[in-house]
Design an enzyme around this catalytic site. Sequence first.
Site, PDB file in Angstrom:
ATOM      1  N   CYS A 298       6.946 -14.648 -27.405  1.00  0.00           N
ATOM      2  CA  CYS A 298       8.223 -15.303 -27.732  1.00  0.00           C
ATOM      3  C   CYS A 298       8.642 -14.951 -29.152  1.00  0.00           C
ATOM      4  O   CYS A 298       9.819 -14.676 -29.414  1.00  0.00           O
ATOM      5  CB  CYS A 298       8.108 -16.817 -27.593  1.00  0.00           C
TER       6      CYS A 298
ATOM      7  N   CYS B 161       3.847 -19.279 -28.844  1.00  0.00           N
ATOM      8  CA  CYS B 161       3.848 -18.124 -27.938  1.00  0.00           C
ATOM      9  C   CYS B 161       4.088 -16.827 -28.711  1.00  0.00           C
ATOM     10  O   CYS B 161       5.181 -16.607 -29.239  1.00  0.00           O
ATOM     11  CB  CYS B 161       4.928 -18.350 -26.875  1.00  0.00           C
TER      12      CYS B 161
END
Length: 82
Positions: free
Chosen positions: A31, A28
Site C-alpha cells: 500500500c 501494508c
Amino acid sequence: MVKELNIQNFHEETDNGVCLIDFWASWCGPCKMLSPVLSEIADEYADVIRVAKVNVDDEPELAMKFKVSSIPMLVLFKNGKI
C-alpha cells in the site's frame, strides 16, 4: 490530491463522475509503495478522475461492504457503480 473517505462521505464522493478508490492500511508495505503512484494519477488527471483512499482499519464497514479480502485493493466507480 488524494482524499480520505469514510462511511459519512463515501457516497458523496463516488456517486457522480469517475472515482478510483484505494482500500489500504498504514501497516501494508505494498500500500505504501502504491501511494505515490496514486498521488501522481490524482494530480495528473484531476480533471478526469478523483482518487481517494479508504483505510480498512478505520472503516471496517466499508471494507466488509466491498468484500475487501486483501490490500491494496483498487475499485473504480463511475456514477456510483463499480
